[in-house]
Design a protein around this motif. Structure first.
Motif, short mmCIF file in Angstrom:
data_model
loop_
_atom_site.label_atom_id
_atom_site.label_comp_id
_atom_site.label_asym_id
_atom_site.label_seq_id
_atom_site.Cartn_x
_atom_site.Cartn_y
_atom_site.Cartn_z
N PRO A 7 0.84 -1.20 0.00
CA PRO A 7 0.00 0.00 0.00
C PRO A 7 0.88 1.25 0.00
N LYS A 8 0.35 2.34 -0.52
CA LYS A 8 1.09 3.61 -0.55
C LYS A 8 1.45 4.00 0.89
N ASN A 9 2.67 4.50 1.09
CA ASN A 9 3.18 4.93 2.39
C ASN A 9 3.21 3.82 3.44
N TYR A 10 3.35 2.59 2.99
CA TYR A 10 3.41 1.45 3.92
C TYR A 10 4.65 1.54 4.81
N LYS A 11 4.48 1.25 6.08
CA LYS A 11 5.58 1.11 7.04
C LYS A 11 5.32 -0.17 7.83
N PRO A 12 6.34 -1.01 8.01
CA PRO A 12 6.16 -2.23 8.81
C PRO A 12 5.75 -1.91 10.24
N THR A 13 4.90 -2.74 10.80
CA THR A 13 4.50 -2.57 12.19
C THR A 13 4.71 -3.88 12.95
N LYS A 14 4.74 -3.78 14.27
CA LYS A 14 4.92 -4.96 15.11
C LYS A 14 3.67 -5.82 15.17
N LYS A 15 2.55 -5.31 14.65
CA LYS A 15 1.29 -6.07 14.64
C LYS A 15 1.30 -7.16 13.56
N GLU A 16 2.16 -7.00 12.57
CA GLU A 16 2.23 -7.95 11.45
C GLU A 16 3.16 -9.11 11.79
N ASP A 17 3.09 -10.14 10.96
CA ASP A 17 4.05 -11.24 11.08
C ASP A 17 5.43 -10.67 10.79
N TYR A 18 6.38 -10.96 11.71
CA TYR A 18 7.74 -10.47 11.53
C TYR A 18 8.35 -11.10 10.28
N MET A 19 8.83 -10.27 9.40
CA MET A 19 9.45 -10.64 8.13
C MET A 19 8.52 -11.50 7.27
N GLY A 20 7.25 -11.14 7.34
CA GLY A 20 6.29 -11.72 6.40
C GLY A 20 6.48 -11.08 5.04
N PRO A 21 5.67 -11.47 4.06
CA PRO A 21 5.86 -10.97 2.69
C PRO A 21 5.87 -9.44 2.56
N LYS A 22 5.00 -8.74 3.29
CA LYS A 22 4.96 -7.27 3.19
C LYS A 22 6.26 -6.65 3.71
N GLN A 23 6.71 -7.12 4.86
CA GLN A 23 7.93 -6.55 5.44
C GLN A 23 9.14 -6.86 4.58
N LEU A 24 9.23 -8.08 4.07
CA LEU A 24 10.35 -8.43 3.20
C LEU A 24 10.35 -7.55 1.95
N GLU A 25 9.18 -7.32 1.36
CA GLU A 25 9.10 -6.48 0.17
C GLU A 25 9.47 -5.04 0.49
N TYR A 26 9.02 -4.55 1.64
CA TYR A 26 9.35 -3.19 2.07
C TYR A 26 10.87 -3.01 2.15
N PHE A 27 11.53 -3.93 2.83
CA PHE A 27 12.98 -3.81 2.99
C PHE A 27 13.71 -4.07 1.67
N ARG A 28 13.18 -4.93 0.82
CA ARG A 28 13.77 -5.17 -0.50
C ARG A 28 13.78 -3.86 -1.29
N LEU A 29 12.63 -3.18 -1.31
CA LEU A 29 12.54 -1.91 -2.04
C LEU A 29 13.43 -0.84 -1.42
N LYS A 30 13.49 -0.81 -0.10
CA LYS A 30 14.34 0.17 0.60
C LYS A 30 15.81 -0.06 0.23
N LEU A 31 16.24 -1.31 0.22
CA LEU A 31 17.63 -1.64 -0.14
C LEU A 31 17.91 -1.33 -1.60
N LEU A 32 16.98 -1.64 -2.48
CA LEU A 32 17.17 -1.34 -3.91
C LEU A 32 17.28 0.16 -4.15
N ASP A 33 16.45 0.95 -3.45
CA ASP A 33 16.53 2.42 -3.59
C ASP A 33 17.89 2.93 -3.10
N TRP A 34 18.34 2.42 -1.97
CA TRP A 34 19.62 2.83 -1.40
C TRP A 34 20.75 2.48 -2.37
N ARG A 35 20.66 1.25 -2.91
CA ARG A 35 21.67 0.78 -3.85
C ARG A 35 21.74 1.70 -5.08
#
Length: 139
Positions: A7-35
């Motif tokens: 979702p637009k402006n998504y931020k991982p929260t502690k309510k979700e499964d830790y390192m579930g698909p959304k969180q993994l995708e969030y960090f993947r995109l964050k790392l790709l942008d940084w790269r």
């Protein structure tokens, strides 16, 4: 690993499964942008160094430019090391081991990963490692 539409402006929260698909995708995109950002900065540095080498008129300016180039080369070396760590983090995302401590297997934590997405250790494990390095590094 299938990519998830975040979702637009998504931020991982502690309510979700830790390192579930959304969180993994969030960090993947964050790392790709940084790269991508590091690669663009590196290319700009190369272009600036190339231009700077052409228009040096006197000895003082040449010495100043050489100091700048030395600094830029050190920065590029740091970027190269960072890019390697980013690539390793992206590989851990693919393998679904991202976000877990290399030493203990415990979750690293969202706050730590948000601040340092290439982290491989929990804060506690990192502190233990640094303590050991201080103890045995002086000998």
């Amino acid at each position: 690993m299938s990519q998830v539409k975040l979702p637009k402006n998504y931020k991982p929260t502690k309510k979700e499964d830790y390192m579930g698909p959304k969180q993994l995708e969030y960090f993947r995109l964050k790392l790709l942008d940084w790269r991508q950002s590091l690669l663009e900065e590196s290319q700009q540095t190369i272009d600036q160094m190339r231009d700077a080498a052409r228009d040096v008129s006197d000895e003082a300016e040449r010495a100043s430019r050489e100091a700048e180039i030395t600094f830029e080369l050190r920065t590029r070396d740091r970027y190269r090391k960072l890019l390697s760590k980013i690539d390793k983090a992206l590989k851990r995302i693919e393998e679904e081991t991202y976000g877990f401590c290399d030493e203990t297997g415990e979750p690293i934590g969202l706050d730590r990963l948000e601040a340092r997405p290439i982290a491989t250790l929990t804060i506690e494990a990192q502190e233990r490692r640094e303590q050991l390095e201080r103890q045995y590094g002086d000998r």
